[in-house]
Scaffold this motif. Sequence first.
Motif, PDB file in Angstrom:
ATOM      1  N   CYS A 195       6.412 -11.104  43.790  1.00 41.82           N
ATOM      2  CA  CYS A 195       5.390 -11.100  43.647  1.00 41.82           C
ATOM      3  C   CYS A 195       4.712 -12.211  42.493  1.00 41.82           C
ATOM      4  N   GLY A 215       0.462  -1.427  44.864  1.00 39.70           N
ATOM      5  CA  GLY A 215       1.129  -2.168  43.927  1.00 39.70           C
ATOM      6  C   GLY A 215       1.275  -3.891  44.440  1.00 39.70           C
ATOM      7  N   SER A 218       3.674  -6.629  42.083  1.00 40.19           N
ATOM      8  CA  SER A 218       4.902  -5.720  41.387  1.00 40.19           C
ATOM      9  C   SER A 218       6.064  -5.886  42.936  1.00 40.19           C
TER      10      SER A 218
END
Length: 436
Positions: A195, A215, A218
């Motif tokens: 990430c 996302g 993350s």
Amino acid sequence: MGIFKIEGGIRLKGEITPQGAKNEALQILCAVLLTSEQVLINNIPDIIDINKLIVLLGNLGVKIEKKGPGSYLFQADNIAIDYLETEAFKKEGGALRGSIMIVGPLLARFGKGYIPKPGGDKIGRRRLDTHFEGFINLGAKFRYNREDHFYGVEAPDGLQGASMLLDEASVTGTANIVMAAVLAKGTTTVYNAACEPYLQQLCKMLNAMGANITGVGSNLLTITGVASLGGCEHRVLPDMIEIGSWIGLAAMTQSEITVKNVSWDNLGQIPNVFRKLGITLERRGDDIYIPSHQDGYKLKTDIDGSILTIADAPWPGFTPDLLSIVLVVATQAQGDVLIHQKMFESRLFFVDKLIDMGAKIMLCDPHRAVVMGHDFQSQLKATTMSSPDIRAGISLLIAALSAKGTSIIQNIEQIDRGYERIDERLRAIGANIIRE
């Protein structure tokens, strides 16, 4: 082969602007293969590794137009996919570690992708398993020719979304899998995804092209496949590794330097780690101001008073690319520190060159070194040395700029792989460095 001749012991002063991020640019450039439409990328660094990848893309058939300094327009509307099976490609692709990331886009769009065993820094074993296991999870068939170390994946009927747990949070592995999954049928979930900000940048660019990735930021990415992607315009972030290098340079040479336009929000642990070394950093807008540290800098200790340990870890931990810088800066700190390089087993082997310069370092094993700082009571001494890799090379250059006398650094092509016109930019703030 070129050399740098450096007269050390000179205090520097001025402003320096970081180049575009190498590690982001390698991913972003490969992503242009995912669409037949035009993609404009700005702030691309003018360095050897990036220029090699641009040449490789051109040989694959990508139309490339330079629009200005660091600005290129790409269009992959007529890819010569057969080039992947030529001897020229085997030689060209094997010379660059980042070439591995062309495989995901080519597999997604054309149903096949090949790559010779990539080169790059000699910093220990760097696995490719994460990349290919991800492609296999998406339905690709894998083959490997041991005689010429040639990898291939094929999916003539297209890729199918899948759920996967990566065995390691590989940045390039995650990038490759994401670029493959954006055109797969169905939904892909990638757990234990890297990430880093540069991976986030790739995902944001792909979404701007029409991908559906959630996302972002993350370690759990969800990618819903789409039929095709369009063009976009993207700007590469400033290089956080170069920013850390300039911080270390300022402290080590007791210089007053301002690093411009650093994108503070994407620096993660970097300012905190340098503060643990006792280095003063001041945020001025989006700039970093480092005062001259004429009284030196004192290492912090752990909360219980034990020796400070600085170790690397996947993001949001401290990047392994800056541990070499931290180590060389610690040689003139007040106090002792344990440097623990967890992710690569050969990155500390350049310390013998620092020991030759008078640094007090005990190499415990391939992963750990204890540095006993001089507190500027004993200046490093100039020497002749060779740059083994990009990050060790810049660390040795910082050491030479702080040392007494004239140093010679050989094999500077390793430094040029990651740092744009570094000698010119250092001369602009007062360094005495000559390229021969």
